[in-house]
Design an enzyme around this catalytic site. Sequence first.
Site, PDB file in Angstrom:
ATOM      1  N   GLU A  34       0.885  -1.273   0.061  1.00 15.44           N
ATOM      2  CA  GLU A  34       0.081  -0.054   0.041  1.00 15.44           C
ATOM      3  C   GLU A  34       1.000   1.086  -0.010  1.00 15.44           C
ATOM      4  O   GLU A  34       1.985   1.246   0.866  1.00 15.44           O
ATOM      5  CB  GLU A  34      -0.888   0.079   1.370  1.00 15.44           C
ATOM      6  CG  GLU A  34      -1.808   0.975   1.222  1.00 15.44           C
ATOM      7  CD  GLU A  34      -2.405   1.320   2.680  1.00 15.44           C
ATOM      8  OE1 GLU A  34      -2.337   0.733   3.618  1.00 15.44           O
ATOM      9  OE2 GLU A  34      -3.569   2.084   2.378  1.00 15.44           O
ATOM     10  N   ARG A 260       5.694 -13.040   9.350  1.00 14.04           N
ATOM     11  CA  ARG A 260       6.532 -12.029   9.079  1.00 14.04           C
ATOM     12  C   ARG A 260       7.752 -12.228   9.479  1.00 14.04           C
ATOM     13  O   ARG A 260       8.070 -13.123  10.381  1.00 14.04           O
ATOM     14  CB  ARG A 260       5.873 -10.862   9.729  1.00 14.04           C
ATOM     15  CG  ARG A 260       4.696 -10.283   9.236  1.00 14.04           C
ATOM     16  CD  ARG A 260       4.250  -9.363  10.310  1.00 14.04           C
ATOM     17  NE  ARG A 260       2.910  -8.535   9.908  1.00 14.04           N
ATOM     18  CZ  ARG A 260       3.036  -7.284   9.477  1.00 14.04           C
ATOM     19  NH1 ARG A 260       4.122  -6.695   9.306  1.00 14.04           N
ATOM     20  NH2 ARG A 260       2.012  -6.845   8.998  1.00 14.04           N
ATOM     21  N   LYS A 270       4.254   0.118  10.320  1.00 10.58           N
ATOM     22  CA  LYS A 270       4.385   1.522   9.401  1.00 10.58           C
ATOM     23  C   LYS A 270       3.709   2.659  10.265  1.00 10.58           C
ATOM     24  O   LYS A 270       4.400   3.522  10.041  1.00 10.58           O
ATOM     25  CB  LYS A 270       3.635   1.272   8.339  1.00 10.58           C
ATOM     26  CG  LYS A 270       4.105   0.435   7.124  1.00 10.58           C
ATOM     27  CD  LYS A 270       3.688   0.943   5.705  1.00 10.58           C
ATOM     28  CE  LYS A 270       3.297  -0.195   4.844  1.00 10.58           C
ATOM     29  NZ  LYS A 270       2.524   0.031   3.505  1.00 10.58           N
TER      30      LYS A 270
END
Length: 557
Positions: A34, A260, A270
Amino acid sequence: MTEEEKPSNFIRDFIDEELAAGKHSQIVTRFPPEPNGYLHIGHAFAIGVSYGIAQDYKGKFHLRFDDTNPEKEDTEYVDAIKEDLRWLGADWGENLFFASDYFEQLFDWAKGMINEGKAYVDDLTPDEMREYRGTLTEPGKNSPYRDRAPEENLELFEKMAAGEFDEGAKVLRAKIDMAHPNMNMRDPVLYRILKAEHHRTGDKWKIYPSYDFTHGQSDAIEGITHSLCSLEFEYHRPLYNWFIENLPVPHTPRQIEFARLNVEYIITSKRKLLQLVNDNHVDGWDDPRMPTIAGLRRRGYTPEALKEFCERAGVAKRERVNEYALLEYCLRQDLEGKATRRMAVLDPLKVVIENFPEETEWYEGPNHPADEARGKRKVPLTKEIYIERDDFMEDPPRKFFRLGPGREVRLRYACYITCTDVIKDDEGNIVELRATFDPESRGGSTPDGRKVKGTIHWVSATENVEIEARHYEQLFTKTNPNEVEEGQTFIDNLNPDSKNVLKVYGEPELANATAGEPFQFERKGYYILDTESEDGKLVFNRSVGLRDSWGKKQQKK
RNA sequence: AGCCUGAUGGUGUAAUGGUAGCACAACUGGUUUUGGUCCAGUCAGUCGGGGUUCGAAUCCCUGUCGGGCUGCCA
C-alpha cells in the site's frame, strides 16, 4: 533451482505438488504494497519470498500497489517503493499494476452481487454496525436494512457512487452470515464512501472498495497463481475464497500465508515508523537507524546482505524473532569481500617518533588483503602520528599485545616503534607518547626476524583528512521495543544514545571516497560515505563494527 | 470465552514413519602485518501425558503454552 541453494519450505513444497499435478503452466506471484509508507526490512523479506519463487520457478512477478484508501496514500510513496524494489533487485518488468486500475471492474462486480441478492446497502452507523456484529463468542444480528430489494440497493449504491451521501452515511455489504464464527464473514463491508482525492483517479470516485473486496479479485484479474501474504490474513482467507467463488472472476488464485520477519530491537509497524519520523525521533525515513530499506541503504547495508539474511531467516508458519547478530553477520560477511581497506583513528592519541626524519615517508598498503588485483594505495608516515587511545596501556595485562611503556609494536604497513615515554597533563591524563622507530623495520619486518605481537593502525598527525564518523546503536533499548510498562509506549523504549558523532582522522586517500563505496577502517569497522557529505566535509556512517573478541573479553571482566 | 493457527538446542531453520542435520550465538584451538577474515573443533534440542507401530519430531487422542481475529485500515 537446486536443492542446495534454495532450501525448500512449505510454500515451495505446495507449489511442487501442484506442478506435479499439472495445475499450472506458469507460476505468478505478486508484491502488493500500500503506498502509504516506506518499505522496511520486513517487506524485503516478503519480496524475497514472492520474487524468489517467481524467479526460481521461471514464472512472473507483479508489482501491484494496493491503493484502495486515498486518505493515506500518495505518489511520493509509490516512487520511493519502486526505487527500493529496484535497489533490492526485484524486477517486475512490464508488470506494474494498481488496484485502482480495477475500480471499474470491481464496481461492476459489486452491482452484480446486488442483483443476485448477495450484497446490500446498509445505513447503520459505525457504532451500530459494531453492536450488530456480535462478539467473539456471540453471534451477530442482521441489520434492519439487510433485506432491501435489489432494485433499491442498486439505486442507493449508484447514488453513493455519485457522491449524493456523506462519508460514513452508508456502506455496501456482502450478505453472508451474521452468525458466522469467523468475524470476517459477518457481512463484511465492500464499499465505503470516501471523498478524498485519490493519487491516481483524482476525484472520480466517491466510494472505494475495501481491502477484502479488492485483493483477491485483483489477484484473479492478473492471473496470480499464489498470493503470498502474512499470517494475519489467515483469518481473511475464507472471505478471499468466498469472493472468488461468488464472482465471475477469470482465474482462481490461492492465498498462502507465512510468518512475518521480526528482528530484535526493530519495529516494522508502518504506523510507528511514521510516528518516529513525524515526531522527529529520527532524521527522516532514511535515517541510518531506521529499519527502512532507505535507512539500511544509507547505513551501508547491501542488497546482497539483506537477501542473505532473509534466506537464512527462512519461511515459517509461526511468529518468530530473529537475532540481530544474524543480520550483522550477513552484512560483515558481504562487506568483508567488498570493502576497500583504509586506516582511520577514531579516538586519537598523539605519538611523537623522536628519531624519525623530518621528511614524510610514503608506504604502501593493499586496497584489499585478499585481492591483489585491487591495487595499493600510498600512506604517508610522519614524525608525529595518531594511534588509537585504547591501543596503548600504561600498565598492560599479560594478554595485551599492543603498545605499552618499553613495548614494541608494528605500525601497519610501515615499521616498528617502541614506546619510550608517557606524557601526562596536570590531572594525570595521558596526552602524548614518545617513541623511537627501528629504521631496519621499514616495510614491516626486520632482518633479524624478530616478532612483534601487535600490529596497530595509525594516521599521520600532519597529513590526514578530518572526517566525521557517525556511529549508531540500537534505536531501542529492548529486544522487543513494544514491550512496555503500564502507561508507556514504544517511544519510552527509545535509546537516547543511538547516534554518536565522532571527529576522526583518516588517511589522505579517504578524501577520494565515492558514494556507495564500502570501506573497512582497519581493525574498526565498515563505513560508507553518508549522503550529507559535501566537498570539504566528509561524513561516514559506520555500517557495522568488526567483530571484536578482545573487546568482548575485556567487557566481561 | 468462540473460531483460526502454531510448538525441534540460547536464536532461526531442516528432517514429510527409518542415524535429529545446518546456520547464527557462545566457547576451544590453528593461521594471520587487521585481537578482522579463514580453518578445525566443543557445547546444546523434538512442550507434557497417553496411544498406533518392529520403529514416531513426524500419525491419533488429550493437556499446556504461544500467536491471530470483534476498522467503513491494509
